[in-house]
Enzyme design. Sequence first.
Site, short mmCIF file in Angstrom:
data_model
loop_
_atom_site.label_atom_id
_atom_site.label_comp_id
_atom_site.label_asym_id
_atom_site.label_seq_id
_atom_site.Cartn_x
_atom_site.Cartn_y
_atom_site.Cartn_z
N SER A 42 0.86 -1.19 0.00
CA SER A 42 0.00 0.00 0.00
C SER A 42 0.89 1.23 0.00
O SER A 42 1.61 1.49 0.97
CB SER A 42 -0.90 0.01 1.24
OG SER A 42 -1.35 1.33 1.46
N ASP B 129 -6.70 -6.36 3.94
CA ASP B 129 -6.08 -5.02 3.98
C ASP B 129 -6.13 -4.44 5.39
O ASP B 129 -7.21 -4.17 5.90
CB ASP B 129 -6.84 -4.11 2.99
CG ASP B 129 -6.23 -2.72 2.87
OD1 ASP B 129 -5.19 -2.45 3.48
OD2 ASP B 129 -6.84 -1.89 2.14
N SER C 115 2.54 -0.18 6.14
CA SER C 115 3.60 0.17 7.08
C SER C 115 4.62 -0.97 7.24
O SER C 115 5.81 -0.71 7.41
CB SER C 115 3.01 0.57 8.43
OG SER C 115 2.07 -0.38 8.86
N ASP D 210 -4.54 3.65 -2.38
CA ASP D 210 -5.63 4.01 -1.47
C ASP D 210 -6.16 5.41 -1.74
O ASP D 210 -5.45 6.39 -1.58
CB ASP D 210 -5.13 3.94 -0.02
CG ASP D 210 -4.99 2.52 0.47
OD1 ASP D 210 -5.96 1.75 0.33
OD2 ASP D 210 -3.91 2.17 0.98
N HIS E 26 -1.00 -1.26 -4.45
CA HIS E 26 -2.29 -0.97 -3.81
C HIS E 26 -2.40 0.55 -3.61
O HIS E 26 -1.58 1.15 -2.93
CB HIS E 26 -2.40 -1.73 -2.49
CG HIS E 26 -3.73 -1.57 -1.81
ND1 HIS E 26 -4.85 -2.27 -2.19
CD2 HIS E 26 -4.13 -0.76 -0.80
CE1 HIS E 26 -5.88 -1.93 -1.43
NE2 HIS E 26 -5.47 -1.00 -0.57
N HIS F 43 -8.17 1.18 -4.50
CA HIS F 43 -9.12 0.96 -3.41
C HIS F 43 -9.82 2.29 -3.12
O HIS F 43 -9.22 3.18 -2.53
CB HIS F 43 -8.33 0.44 -2.19
CG HIS F 43 -9.14 0.32 -0.94
ND1 HIS F 43 -8.55 0.13 0.31
CD2 HIS F 43 -10.48 0.37 -0.72
CE1 HIS F 43 -9.50 0.06 1.23
NE2 HIS F 43 -10.67 0.21 0.63
N MET G 209 -8.77 8.24 -0.62
CA MET G 209 -9.63 8.67 0.50
C MET G 209 -10.12 10.10 0.25
O MET G 209 -9.38 10.93 -0.27
CB MET G 209 -8.84 8.63 1.80
CG MET G 209 -8.22 7.28 2.10
SD MET G 209 -7.41 7.28 3.69
CE MET G 209 -6.63 5.65 3.67
N MET H 24 -12.04 4.62 -1.22
CA MET H 24 -12.73 4.91 0.03
C MET H 24 -13.38 6.28 -0.16
O MET H 24 -12.97 7.28 0.44
CB MET H 24 -11.73 4.91 1.19
CG MET H 24 -11.26 3.50 1.55
SD MET H 24 -9.72 3.48 2.48
CE MET H 24 -8.54 3.52 1.13
N MET I 9 -11.48 -5.67 4.85
CA MET I 9 -10.71 -4.75 5.68
C MET I 9 -10.48 -5.42 7.04
O MET I 9 -11.43 -5.87 7.68
CB MET I 9 -11.47 -3.44 5.90
CG MET I 9 -11.68 -2.58 4.68
SD MET I 9 -10.17 -2.17 3.79
CE MET I 9 -9.24 -1.27 5.03
#
Length: 232
Positions: free
Chosen positions: A10, A181, A204, A37, A35, A68, A39, A70, A139
Amino acid sequence: MDKTFRIAPSILSANFAKLGQEITDVIKSGTDIVHFDVMDNHYVPNLTIGPLVCEAIRPLTDAIIDVHLMVKPVDRIIPDFAKAGANIITFHPEGSEHIDRSLSLVRDSGCKSGLVFNPATPLDYLDHVMDKIDMVLLMSVNPGFGGQKFIPETLNKLKLARKKIDAYYEKTGRQIWLEVDGGVNVNNIAEIAKAGADTFVAGSAIFSAGKDTDPNRYDTVVKSLRTSLASV
Ligand code: DX5
Ligand code: ZN
């Protein structure tokens, strides 16, 4: 049935000042999927990156870009990500008023499609749209931030999702990927794989590794993830 395990770093946890280099280095270390993300500070309490960034990184790698979303609503932005070079687009059922329509929109835009389930969201949303889904994403944290702790109940939910996916495979011969995830690391990845996941997002756990001047800084952690998976 294909038993391949895929690792999806990610990039939320990457160094954004050097994003291109980060992606090149992390894919070179033996990972499979970027990946990505997205948001919107509305569906989730954080704000990240959009189609412009996807378009900018597309020429850097042949790896699958797994977007992904969100965001809420999802439909307006789906074609933009398809044009920007996304390969897979997933979204949360809560982000769409018409889930079946949004899934079709992803496919019609030329991408693989998937639904994402928050920790408390039931898997029932899958039952009548399996034909329109290429990936199920569970998730294992509440969405919005990297670096959170894996929620153990996800293991039970993975087993349930695996049953549904396997039953569908028996019936149709079509393979649906099962991605997890949030909070995935070297210590829990084997258990998560045993519960049925085949695709593992890790933010992370991967990007915290090594000194950022070393192009091989992700090799050790990715190798450890692969070694843990090999024990399954
Ligand atoms: C959380 C994101 C995740 C996150 C994972 O909302 O969807 O992809 O970046 O990060 P880690 O692996 O650090 O939990
Ligand atoms: Zn994600």
